[in-house]
Motif scaffolding. Sequence first.
Motif, mmCIF file in Angstrom:
data_model
loop_
_atom_site.group_PDB
_atom_site.id
_atom_site.type_symbol
_atom_site.label_atom_id
_atom_site.label_comp_id
_atom_site.label_asym_id
_atom_site.label_seq_id
_atom_site.Cartn_x
_atom_site.Cartn_y
_atom_site.Cartn_z
ATOM 1 N N GLY A 108 12.153 -8.075 0.627
ATOM 2 C CA GLY A 108 11.621 -6.899 -0.175
ATOM 3 C C GLY A 108 11.304 -5.878 0.634
ATOM 4 N N VAL A 109 10.680 -5.064 0.019
ATOM 5 C CA VAL A 109 9.924 -3.807 0.868
ATOM 6 C C VAL A 109 8.502 -4.125 1.468
ATOM 7 C CG1 VAL A 109 8.939 -1.268 0.374
ATOM 8 C CG2 VAL A 109 10.947 -2.440 -0.857
ATOM 9 N N VAL A 110 8.627 -3.843 2.875
ATOM 10 C CA VAL A 110 7.401 -3.983 3.787
ATOM 11 C C VAL A 110 6.512 -2.776 3.761
ATOM 12 C CG1 VAL A 110 6.863 -5.019 5.881
ATOM 13 C CG2 VAL A 110 8.730 -5.902 4.848
ATOM 14 N N LEU A 111 5.393 -2.868 3.635
ATOM 15 C CA LEU A 111 4.458 -1.845 3.756
ATOM 16 C C LEU A 111 3.455 -1.763 4.774
ATOM 17 C CD1 LEU A 111 5.115 -2.099 0.703
ATOM 18 C CD2 LEU A 111 3.111 -0.821 0.185
ATOM 19 N N VAL A 112 3.630 -1.255 5.909
ATOM 20 C CA VAL A 112 2.691 -1.235 7.137
ATOM 21 C C VAL A 112 1.230 -0.340 6.795
ATOM 22 C CG1 VAL A 112 2.394 -1.113 9.599
ATOM 23 C CG2 VAL A 112 4.739 -1.757 8.379
ATOM 24 N N THR A 113 0.280 -1.075 7.118
ATOM 25 C CA THR A 113 -0.881 -0.461 6.666
ATOM 26 C C THR A 113 -2.221 -0.940 7.615
ATOM 27 O OG1 THR A 113 -2.714 0.222 5.064
ATOM 28 C CG2 THR A 113 -1.355 -1.683 4.729
ATOM 29 N N ALA B 251 6.290 4.659 0.177
ATOM 30 C CA ALA B 251 5.903 5.763 1.072
ATOM 31 C C ALA B 251 4.745 6.633 0.765
ATOM 32 C CB ALA B 251 7.100 6.487 1.461
ATOM 33 N N THR B 252 4.800 6.999 -0.669
ATOM 34 C CA THR B 252 3.681 7.501 -1.347
ATOM 35 C C THR B 252 2.435 7.039 -1.504
ATOM 36 O OG1 THR B 252 4.267 7.120 -3.609
ATOM 37 C CG2 THR B 252 5.509 8.952 -2.486
ATOM 38 N N ILE B 253 2.238 5.966 -1.225
ATOM 39 C CA ILE B 253 0.805 5.223 -1.519
ATOM 40 C C ILE B 253 -0.060 5.583 -0.540
ATOM 41 C CG2 ILE B 253 -0.299 2.847 -1.708
ATOM 42 C CD1 ILE B 253 2.481 1.621 -2.886
ATOM 43 N N ASP B 254 -1.315 5.834 -0.811
ATOM 44 C CA ASP B 254 -2.283 6.224 0.100
ATOM 45 C C ASP B 254 -2.445 4.976 1.070
ATOM 46 O OD1 ASP B 254 -2.369 9.028 -0.809
ATOM 47 O OD2 ASP B 254 -4.111 8.114 -2.086
ATOM 48 N N GLY B 255 -2.477 5.210 2.512
ATOM 49 C CA GLY B 255 -2.920 4.104 3.352
ATOM 50 C C GLY B 255 -1.389 3.599 3.953
ATOM 51 N N VAL B 256 -0.279 3.965 3.355
ATOM 52 C CA VAL B 256 0.780 3.425 4.047
ATOM 53 C C VAL B 256 1.408 4.087 5.172
ATOM 54 C CG1 VAL B 256 3.118 2.774 3.381
ATOM 55 C CG2 VAL B 256 1.375 2.173 1.951
ATOM 56 N N LEU B 257 1.471 3.497 6.304
ATOM 57 C CA LEU B 257 1.970 4.247 7.541
ATOM 58 C C LEU B 257 3.360 4.238 7.675
ATOM 59 C CD1 LEU B 257 -0.643 2.595 10.117
ATOM 60 C CD2 LEU B 257 -0.931 4.687 8.893
#
Length: 299
Positions: free
Chosen positions: A254-259, A240-246
């Motif tokens: 695993g973990v899903v990153l929406v961006t 959640a702290t990664i820039d661009g992750v909504l």
Amino acid sequence: MTAIHVTGLTKRYGDLVAVDDVSLDVAEGEFVGVLGPNGAGKTTLLEMVEGLRRPDAGGIEVLGEAVWPRNTRLQPRIGVQLQASSFFERLTAREQIRTFASLYGVGQATADAWLERVGLTDKAETRVEDLSGGQAQRLSIACALVHDPELVFLDEPTAALDPQARRNLWDLLSSINDSGRTVVLTTHYMDEAEVLCDRVAVMDHGRILQYDSPAALVRGLDAPARITVAPGVLDTETAATIDGVLETDEGVDGVVLVTREPTAVLGTLAASDRLDGVRVQTGTLEDVFLALTGREYRA
């Protein structure tokens, strides 16, 4: 040249408007798919264009000829595979396709070759009523193509086929289209439309909602990318702290990153050595279909 030109096409059944003021052009040599939920009007639209059902309003030209009043000159130039196969009873598969071929003045050798092309040579002496659903579907398609038509209509051609038979049929349909034939099909399989079709018409409630190439439809949706990181590589708090992750989500994969910035997010993951097992999914034709027609169940 335009293979199909439809303007203002309408068909009503009492209070139900099955096809509602549809206009559509299909270019010669094009492969076009018509997608839509059950009851969208796909089959009714095709049946009017094929000359099987009279429209209440609108105009239809096929291969430069008016379809209505019923035009018998078009029949040898088109091939039609209907949603429900109807065969002559008690004939074998070979007798069936040879009968269809004879109606168009096509020789038996050509008919037998089509049995081989759809993988039914070993069922040549089997009566049509004893064929499985998938085998009957393949025979129906062979009968529609045996006279080498200029324009082919296929209504859910791969329904009831197993994955291997579906892929083999895709190759066959692609080769027919590559030889210059125009193909129009209805299908519920989004992957089928993406692989085969030059353009796709998404239809619902009797109207065409969008008509474009699969890639253009997906681009127009502007759906975010979903980046799945293998289990144990990244936790949701860090993600959640990664820039661009909504937004983030955690599942069995695993973990899903929406961006909407997949390149930047992947760069951050690479910098922290977290790319092993990463899977990236962008928008698909199915996303377009659901966005246009909704997710509610259709009987």
